[in-house]
Design a protein around this motif. Structure first.
Motif, mmCIF file in Angstrom:
data_model
loop_
_atom_site.group_PDB
_atom_site.id
_atom_site.type_symbol
_atom_site.label_atom_id
_atom_site.label_comp_id
_atom_site.label_asym_id
_atom_site.label_seq_id
_atom_site.Cartn_x
_atom_site.Cartn_y
_atom_site.Cartn_z
ATOM 1 N N LEU A 131 -12.344 3.806 0.243
ATOM 2 C CA LEU A 131 -11.997 3.746 1.661
ATOM 3 C C LEU A 131 -13.274 3.670 2.479
ATOM 4 O O LEU A 131 -14.214 4.436 2.251
ATOM 5 C CB LEU A 131 -11.195 4.970 2.079
ATOM 6 C CG LEU A 131 -9.714 5.006 1.671
ATOM 7 C CD1 LEU A 131 -9.123 6.366 2.008
ATOM 8 C CD2 LEU A 131 -8.934 3.898 2.352
ATOM 9 N N VAL A 162 -7.281 4.297 -5.160
ATOM 10 C CA VAL A 162 -8.525 4.590 -4.462
ATOM 11 C C VAL A 162 -9.280 5.691 -5.199
ATOM 12 O O VAL A 162 -8.702 6.720 -5.602
ATOM 13 C CB VAL A 162 -8.243 5.003 -3.001
ATOM 14 C CG1 VAL A 162 -9.513 5.521 -2.327
ATOM 15 C CG2 VAL A 162 -7.670 3.827 -2.232
ATOM 16 N N THR A 221 -9.271 -0.150 2.950
ATOM 17 C CA THR A 221 -9.377 -0.025 1.503
ATOM 18 C C THR A 221 -10.074 -1.256 0.944
ATOM 19 O O THR A 221 -9.613 -2.390 1.142
ATOM 20 C CB THR A 221 -7.984 0.111 0.860
ATOM 21 O OG1 THR A 221 -7.317 1.235 1.446
ATOM 22 C CG2 THR A 221 -8.096 0.317 -0.637
ATOM 23 N N TRP A 258 0.845 -1.187 0.000
ATOM 24 C CA TRP A 258 0.000 0.000 0.000
ATOM 25 C C TRP A 258 0.878 1.235 0.000
ATOM 26 O O TRP A 258 1.750 1.399 0.861
ATOM 27 C CB TRP A 258 -0.909 -0.017 1.222
ATOM 28 C CG TRP A 258 -1.610 1.273 1.541
ATOM 29 C CD1 TRP A 258 -1.383 2.092 2.593
ATOM 30 C CD2 TRP A 258 -2.673 1.864 0.798
ATOM 31 N NE1 TRP A 258 -2.222 3.174 2.559
ATOM 32 C CE2 TRP A 258 -3.038 3.064 1.464
ATOM 33 C CE3 TRP A 258 -3.350 1.515 -0.380
ATOM 34 C CZ2 TRP A 258 -4.045 3.899 1.011
ATOM 35 C CZ3 TRP A 258 -4.367 2.343 -0.830
ATOM 36 C CH2 TRP A 258 -4.704 3.522 -0.147
ATOM 37 N N GLU A 312 0.742 4.826 0.700
ATOM 38 C CA GLU A 312 -0.129 5.783 1.383
ATOM 39 C C GLU A 312 -0.117 7.138 0.688
ATOM 40 O O GLU A 312 -1.170 7.775 0.542
ATOM 41 C CB GLU A 312 0.331 5.940 2.839
ATOM 42 C CG GLU A 312 -0.467 6.950 3.645
ATOM 43 C CD GLU A 312 -1.892 6.506 3.864
ATOM 44 O OE1 GLU A 312 -2.783 7.383 3.899
ATOM 45 O OE2 GLU A 312 -2.130 5.285 3.991
ATOM 46 N N ARG A 361 -2.155 6.697 -2.363
ATOM 47 C CA ARG A 361 -3.353 5.877 -2.148
ATOM 48 C C ARG A 361 -3.476 4.817 -3.250
ATOM 49 O O ARG A 361 -4.485 4.687 -3.921
ATOM 50 C CB ARG A 361 -4.600 6.753 -2.093
ATOM 51 C CG ARG A 361 -4.543 7.790 -0.976
ATOM 52 C CD ARG A 361 -5.907 8.200 -0.492
ATOM 53 N NE ARG A 361 -6.793 8.635 -1.545
ATOM 54 C CZ ARG A 361 -8.101 8.877 -1.370
ATOM 55 N NH1 ARG A 361 -8.631 8.700 -0.177
ATOM 56 N NH2 ARG A 361 -8.846 9.297 -2.358
#
Length: 420
Positions: free
Chosen positions: A112, A92, A117, A72, A74, A77
């Motif tokens: 989300l 996302v 997720t 992932w 961050e 995303r």
């Protein structure tokens, strides 16, 4: 290039429209959504939701179930998933993804939800070769992982006309031959031998293990289809016969000489020695395990010198028979068949089968392990479940007890899940 840019622009435009609504439209179906992977019900946290009419799952949970490596990002995303040359990148709230750097438009974007997720299950699993079905009556998403290459050992024993090992394998009554089911079987464990406590190799035994008169025809037929053969030596510890044999060095030497002489007709040897360690105290167990270890070490050395392999068919570590030191035996043998059955109920309880696999894989390399399946007590769905355990834990394959007891539906399950 123009087409790729156009798709990307459309994706970005849709993302702007959908990004503001992703949190508002997710909902749970009336009743819990069930997920099955290879016949096994999976539990997820958070629970699956329906978003824009599509089932969404937490990405780490579904990736773990499929043995897919994920990470992932961050800052962006972004979800990156990889397995066996397949790479999937998802963002996302973006209605597009990349599969091996190829842009793919999504029918629903990852989102989300409460800090987790969620991703569209159909797209993600199908990207990795899975088959996905929706069963509305039970609110079930059924996922079947792709067929995997693995060994399939089939035990071959004598049977009546209705349970003939020959007919089940070759598709015709003896002595006729057709390909039949040879396309799925990689190895035959020929259950034709036993042994007495003095170390004499027997082809006719009171335990029901007999070598047929036309055994050479079976071996010759299997060679036409490039099927590996093992001579199975079956022995139980009834009245301590096996224990007495293991504690008699002279009987052991006699047995090894006889086995090596007979094994030249086959590709390897399979020891199916059952019942060790029943109701023994810790000191007795230690002695039993050491005696078996010593015999296997000596036999393995002689077989390797002759260019032959050794398979051990053993009770599982969560059975009542504790006389098997899997760690040491796994170092000496080429393969171990985990007899993960006879737990009491039918089909065999998947929780106990899973436990047996996990315990064995903790001390023996997974590629050396074969999951033993007693096919008579399984239905097509539970058979798929058992094969799914071999896939999940990356075992070397499965072992079927026995030929003659598989329905056509069960053979179909094998073909759908296994590549020879």
């Amino acid at each position: 290039m123009r087409r790729l840019l156009l798709c990307l622009m459309i994706g970005l435009f849709l993302a702007g429209l959908m990004g503001t609504t992703a949190y508002a439209q997710e909902r749970e179906m009336p009743g819990r959504i069930n997920l099955m992977l290879d016949g096994m019900v999976l539990d997820f946290d958070p629970a699956p939701v329906i978003h824009n009419a599509f089932t969404m799952l937490p990405f780490r949970s579904v990736a773990e179930a499929l043995n897919v490596e994920v990470r992932w990002d961050e800052a962006n995303r972004t979800i990156v998933a990889e397995k066996e040359g397949i790479s999937v990148v998802m963002l996302v709230d973006k209605p597009y993804a990349y599969v091996n750097n190829r842009l793919v438009l999504l029918e629903v974007s990852p989102l989300l939800l409460e800090g987790r997720t969620l991703i569209p299950v159909r797209f993600f699993t199908e990207a990795f070769g899975c088959k996905v079905d929706w069963i509305p009556a039970s609110l079930t998403v059924k996922i079947s992982s792709p067929a995997q290459k693995m060994q399939v050992v089939a035990f071959y024993a004598l049977g009546d006309e209705k349970t003939s090992s020959w007919t089940d394998l070759f598709g015709r009554p003896y002595p006729e031959i057709e390909p039949g089911n040879t396309g799925i079987v990689s190895d035959l464990a020929l259950g034709w031998y036993s042994m007495d406590e003095e170390g004499n190799l027997l082809t006719q035994s009171a335990t029901g293990w007999q070598r047929p008169n036309a055994w050479e025809a079976v071996v010759e037929a299997t060679r036409q289809y490039k099927i590996y053969t093992e001579m199975v030596i079956h022995m139980t510890d009834g009245e301590s016969r096996l224990s007495d044999f293991l504690n008699n060095p002279q009987a052991g030497e006699k047995a090894i000489a006889a086995i090596i002489k007979e094994a030249r007709f086959y590709n390897g040897v399979n020891l199916d020695w059952e019942g060790l360690g029943w109701n023994e105290d810790s000191q007795q167990l230690a002695q039993t395990r050491e005696a078996l270890n010593n015999f296997v070490k000596r036999l393995s050395r002689e077989l390797k010198a002759a260019g032959l392999t050794l398979t051990l068919t053993l009770h599982p570590l969560n059975s009542a028979y504790l006389g098997y030191d899997y760690q040491t035996l796994g170092q000496e043998a080429d393969r171990i068949v985990i007899m993960a059955y006879d737990y009491g109920s039918k089909p065999e309880p998947i929780t106990l089968v899973k436990q047996a696999v996990e315990m064995a894989a903790a001390v023996v390399s997974a590629d050396k392990l074969l999951l033993g399946i007693a096919t008579l007590g399984e239905n097509p769905e539970s058979l798929e479940n058992k094969i799914g355990q071999a896939k999940k834990y990356k075992l070397g394959g499965i072992a079927l007890w026995r030929l003659g007891l598989l329905s056509s539906e069960k053979w179909d399950v094998l073909r759908d899940n296994i590549i020879k």
